[in-house]
Design an enzyme around this catalytic site. Sequence first.
Site, PDB file in Angstrom:
ATOM      1  N   LYS A 297      37.342  26.145  45.571  1.00  0.00           N
ATOM      2  CA  LYS A 297      38.152  26.710  46.664  1.00  0.00           C
ATOM      3  C   LYS A 297      39.414  25.880  46.780  1.00  0.00           C
ATOM      4  CE  LYS A 297      37.641  30.083  49.661  1.00  0.00           C
ATOM      5  NZ  LYS A 297      36.733  31.244  49.594  1.00  0.00           N
TER       6      LYS A 297
ATOM      7  N   ASP B  74      42.183  34.498  49.848  1.00  0.00           N
ATOM      8  CA  ASP B  74      41.298  34.245  50.993  1.00  0.00           C
ATOM      9  C   ASP B  74      42.206  34.427  52.208  1.00  0.00           C
ATOM     10  OD1 ASP B  74      38.390  33.038  51.460  1.00  0.00           O
ATOM     11  OD2 ASP B  74      39.653  32.072  52.941  1.00  0.00           O
TER      12      ASP B  74
HETATM   13  N1  GLU Z   1      37.847  34.251  48.935  1.00  0.00           N
HETATM   14  C1  GLU Z   1      36.829  35.179  48.528  1.00  0.00           C
HETATM   15  C2  GLU Z   1      35.464  34.591  48.840  1.00  0.00           C
HETATM   16  O1  GLU Z   1      35.310  33.924  49.829  1.00  0.00           O
HETATM   17  C3  GLU Z   1      37.005  35.675  47.104  1.00  0.00           C
HETATM   18  C4  GLU Z   1      37.025  34.635  46.029  1.00  0.00           C
HETATM   19  C5  GLU Z   1      37.372  35.165  44.641  1.00  0.00           C
HETATM   20  O2  GLU Z   1      37.536  36.355  44.466  1.00  0.00           O
HETATM   21  O3  GLU Z   1      37.471  34.306  43.742  1.00  0.00           O
HETATM   22  O4  GLU Z   1      34.496  34.813  48.162  1.00  0.00           O
END
Ligand code: GLU
Length: 454
Positions: free
Chosen positions: A127, A167
């Site tokens: 992340k 996100d």
């Molecule tokens: N931010 C999204 C999550 O919390 C998607 C992450 C992604 O597609 O890599 O899963």
Amino acid sequence: MTMPHDDDLLTFVTGRDPEQTEFHQAVGEVLATVKPVLDRNPAYRRLGVLERITEPERVIIFRIPWMDDQGHVRVNRGFRVEMNSALGPYKGGLRFHPSVTLSIMKFLAFEQVFKNALTTLNMGGGKGGADFDPKGRSDEEVMRFCQAFMQELFRHIGPNTDIPAGDIGVGAREIGFLFGMYKKLKNEFTGVLTGKGLTWGGSLIRPEATGYGVVYFAAEMLATRRDSLEDKTCLVSGSGNVAQHTVEKLIELGARPVTLSDSSGFIHDEAGIDREKLAFVKELKNIRRGRIHEYAQRYPQATYTPSEPGADHNPLWTIRADCAFPCATENEINAKDAANLVAGGVTLVCEGANMPCTPAAMDTFLDHRLLYAPGKAANAGGVAVSGLEMAQNSMRLRWPREEVDQRLRHIMHAIHRTCLDAAAAYGMDGNYVAGANIAGFTTVVEAMLDQGLV
Ligand code: GLU
């Protein structure tokens, strides 16, 4: 029985970084539910799997200098937490929000590891983001910020290394600016980001995937009680990508979504948010980047309630309903909100956001035997379709909408089954929290052990 070793680990994790409260919360929840797995597999403790899984493989923190429209230099802090690569390259979104700290990044990266494991696609967990506030910033400022962010991030990521996505605060516009700068710096057109535009490598259904997946998961849960979403009154919080597509799929399945919110307050439309009203919300939030109170001006039968900073509960969760879909942000439902939901007749809570319920709220739902799905299972459809976007990029082709949607449905069905089976295997029938943690944890740990001490 409480194993002293595991409690020591939580004390150790907490003591090492005392300020990382969100990270401790996420770790504490997983540790509390995987104890029986450790008891059944004594080698896990001997091989230090908990110590390894709670420590990121790598953390990158960097300076982001950029210039605002007035010519003033601004400096933000950027992060990428590369948590675990046992199952594949690091994968997870980027969050641009003033609340971003290392603790928030680590909690999200930790959750992502288990979520990605549940999709069964080959993705590790990571992340990233920055404490940048896009609110009120011009497109040009956002572009300059994204470019400055990528000027550092590009050296740490790659289509086989680490693949960021969106996100909170990072959507199609930001992914475009980030991708453009990556391509320029590397002189490579690759699938290094997901959530790309449809004409330059994006996947159909990726924008809808998280919200649609949440609703598919809720429908699966209701089916276990021979019930469906038809005619159900649904509370939805948030008004961004996840909330919008949750509402869209709820409407399609015959439910009646009645609320939406942003950080300033919420709207309640007892008649139900229909397709036309949702189109207004999409235009308001995605194009005009306005505030949700405008909904009540446009549709006067709806009420708008501004949020009260410091209040001990959110009145949104006191509205009588059948189902609740928290799609805003972490810890938006506390113990009091949970009690209000139960008192208001809600029997299903399905998390679109990551960790929107505090541990006490979660206990309330489990004690009352609600159908309660944690985000790492229920909102995994977003990252799952990111995985499908990566697959399409590798093959240099694009699947039709129906095919991606079909795969998404199948993945959500499988995650639901996996959670129930894992919980049942440890005598915790119907506990989706335990099931998701146990299944995700076991998959990641087995891969880590296969790959030796690295
Ligand atoms: N931010 C999204 C999550 O919390 C998607 C992450 C992604 O597609 O890599 O899963």
